[in-house]
Design a protein around this motif. Structure first.
Motif, mmCIF file in Angstrom:
data_model
loop_
_atom_site.group_PDB
_atom_site.id
_atom_site.type_symbol
_atom_site.label_atom_id
_atom_site.label_comp_id
_atom_site.label_asym_id
_atom_site.label_seq_id
_atom_site.Cartn_x
_atom_site.Cartn_y
_atom_site.Cartn_z
ATOM 1 N N LEU A 16 0.803 -1.155 0.011
ATOM 2 C CA LEU A 16 0.020 0.130 -0.071
ATOM 3 C C LEU A 16 0.819 1.183 0.003
ATOM 4 O O LEU A 16 1.848 1.183 0.482
ATOM 5 N N GLU A 17 0.269 2.197 -0.571
ATOM 6 C CA GLU A 17 0.999 3.560 -0.574
ATOM 7 C C GLU A 17 -0.075 4.753 -0.283
ATOM 8 O O GLU A 17 -1.149 4.695 -0.665
ATOM 9 N N ARG A 18 0.755 5.593 0.796
ATOM 10 C CA ARG A 18 -0.581 6.913 0.933
ATOM 11 C C ARG A 18 -0.543 7.755 -0.184
ATOM 12 O O ARG A 18 0.491 8.215 -0.724
ATOM 13 N N ARG A 19 -1.476 7.979 -0.573
ATOM 14 C CA ARG A 19 -1.857 8.954 -1.809
ATOM 15 C C ARG A 19 -2.390 10.478 -1.698
ATOM 16 O O ARG A 19 -2.153 11.066 -2.229
ATOM 17 N N GLU A 20 -2.973 10.319 -0.162
ATOM 18 C CA GLU A 20 -3.372 11.634 0.049
ATOM 19 C C GLU A 20 -3.369 11.754 1.677
ATOM 20 O O GLU A 20 -3.750 10.955 2.172
ATOM 21 N N HIS A 21 -3.151 13.080 2.162
ATOM 22 C CA HIS A 21 -3.108 13.231 3.468
ATOM 23 C C HIS A 21 -3.991 14.486 3.888
ATOM 24 O O HIS A 21 -3.271 15.474 3.280
ATOM 25 N N ARG A 22 -4.657 14.695 4.733
ATOM 26 C CA ARG A 22 -5.247 15.748 5.248
ATOM 27 C C ARG A 22 -5.331 16.023 6.674
ATOM 28 O O ARG A 22 -5.768 15.122 7.398
ATOM 29 N N ARG A 23 -4.998 17.088 7.332
ATOM 30 C CA ARG A 23 -5.162 17.314 8.841
ATOM 31 C C ARG A 23 -6.406 18.278 8.957
ATOM 32 O O ARG A 23 -6.802 19.131 8.093
ATOM 33 N N TYR A 24 -7.101 18.155 10.024
ATOM 34 C CA TYR A 24 -8.184 18.667 10.537
ATOM 35 C C TYR A 24 -8.239 19.290 11.849
ATOM 36 O O TYR A 24 -8.186 18.540 12.860
ATOM 37 N N GLY A 25 -7.781 20.321 12.023
ATOM 38 C CA GLY A 25 -7.497 21.242 13.252
ATOM 39 C C GLY A 25 -6.303 20.615 14.018
ATOM 40 O O GLY A 25 -5.391 20.019 13.472
ATOM 41 N N GLN A 61 -3.648 3.592 -1.602
ATOM 42 C CA GLN A 61 -4.064 2.451 -2.536
ATOM 43 C C GLN A 61 -3.089 1.681 -2.681
ATOM 44 O O GLN A 61 -1.853 1.956 -2.346
ATOM 45 N N TRP A 62 -3.266 0.487 -3.602
ATOM 46 C CA TRP A 62 -2.292 -0.496 -4.076
ATOM 47 C C TRP A 62 -1.053 0.180 -4.690
ATOM 48 O O TRP A 62 -1.331 1.101 -5.398
ATOM 49 N N ARG A 63 0.203 0.350 -4.061
ATOM 50 C CA ARG A 63 1.404 0.834 -4.946
ATOM 51 C C ARG A 63 1.239 0.627 -6.451
ATOM 52 O O ARG A 63 1.596 1.412 -7.342
ATOM 53 N N ASP A 64 1.062 -0.623 -6.887
ATOM 54 C CA ASP A 64 1.219 -0.903 -8.263
ATOM 55 C C ASP A 64 -0.276 -0.914 -9.175
ATOM 56 O O ASP A 64 -0.342 -1.138 -10.162
#
Length: 193
Positions: A163-172, A181-184
């Protein structure tokens, strides 16, 4: 706490007395997550881990997901009640017990999900443990998305092979959400959340 949009729009969800067993996802965080997902919810098969009130899985169903499996140790009756309130119970399966035992059982049964929500209690290492288990298995479909909610100060990812982190959001100052999602996965560039 309510369903934001879709077939159950505006329906208020029942919450447990006190907050010892569950910490529902804030409406603004939930709305942001579903805005990122957009049409990727349509016709998806959903797994909601550490489901609590069923808030995330029921929102997905309201927005057009095909079916949802909810897993939680203590809130099965509450999830069933909220499924009835939203009139989505015909597309709901609730599994009560240890989430990691449920993950192993679903894996052994060959189950696959296009959308997995993981929203465990913060600061207990449960999100890392669940992420590692999903990374090592086949529960997430090839084009699937894993959405993990964790504490704002919980930044250390476990070692991931697939798995690979594709998006990252912080909330406060309390919450962050990571999309995996799967890396490949070949469509990752086109469908990145």
């Amino acid at each position: 706490m309510r369903i934001i949009t879709g077939s159950a729009r505006g329906c208020r969800l029942k919450t447990p007395q006190g907050q010892e067993t569950t910490r529902p996802t804030a409406d603004r965080v939930k709305e942001s997550v579903f805005n990122i997902l957009g049409s990727m919810v349509q016709d998806r098969r959903v797994l909601d881990l550490f489901a609590g009130t069923g808030n995330l899985g029921l929102e997905a169903l309201s927005r057009g997901a095909a079916a949802a499996v909810f897993a939680d140790r203590t809130t099965a009756d509450l999830i069933r009640e909220n499924a009835r309130r939203t009139r989505l119970e015909d597309r709901v399966q609730v599994l009560s017990g240890d989430v990691f035992a449920i993950l192993r059982r679903l894996e052994a049964q060959g189950e696959r999900f296009s959308l997995i929500f993981c929203d465990p209690p913060y600061h207990k290492g449960l999100w890392q443990q669940a992420l590692a288990a999903i990374d090592a298995g086949n529960l997430l479909a090839e084009d699937g998305i894993l959405i993990v909610e964790h504490g704002a100060d919980e930044d250390i990812l476990p070692a991931l092979t697939h798995l690979e982190r594709r998006e990252h959001r912080r909330y406060g100052h309390t919450t962050q959400v990571s999309f995996f999602q799967w890396r490949d996965y070949a469509g990752a560039e086109e469908e990145e959340p």
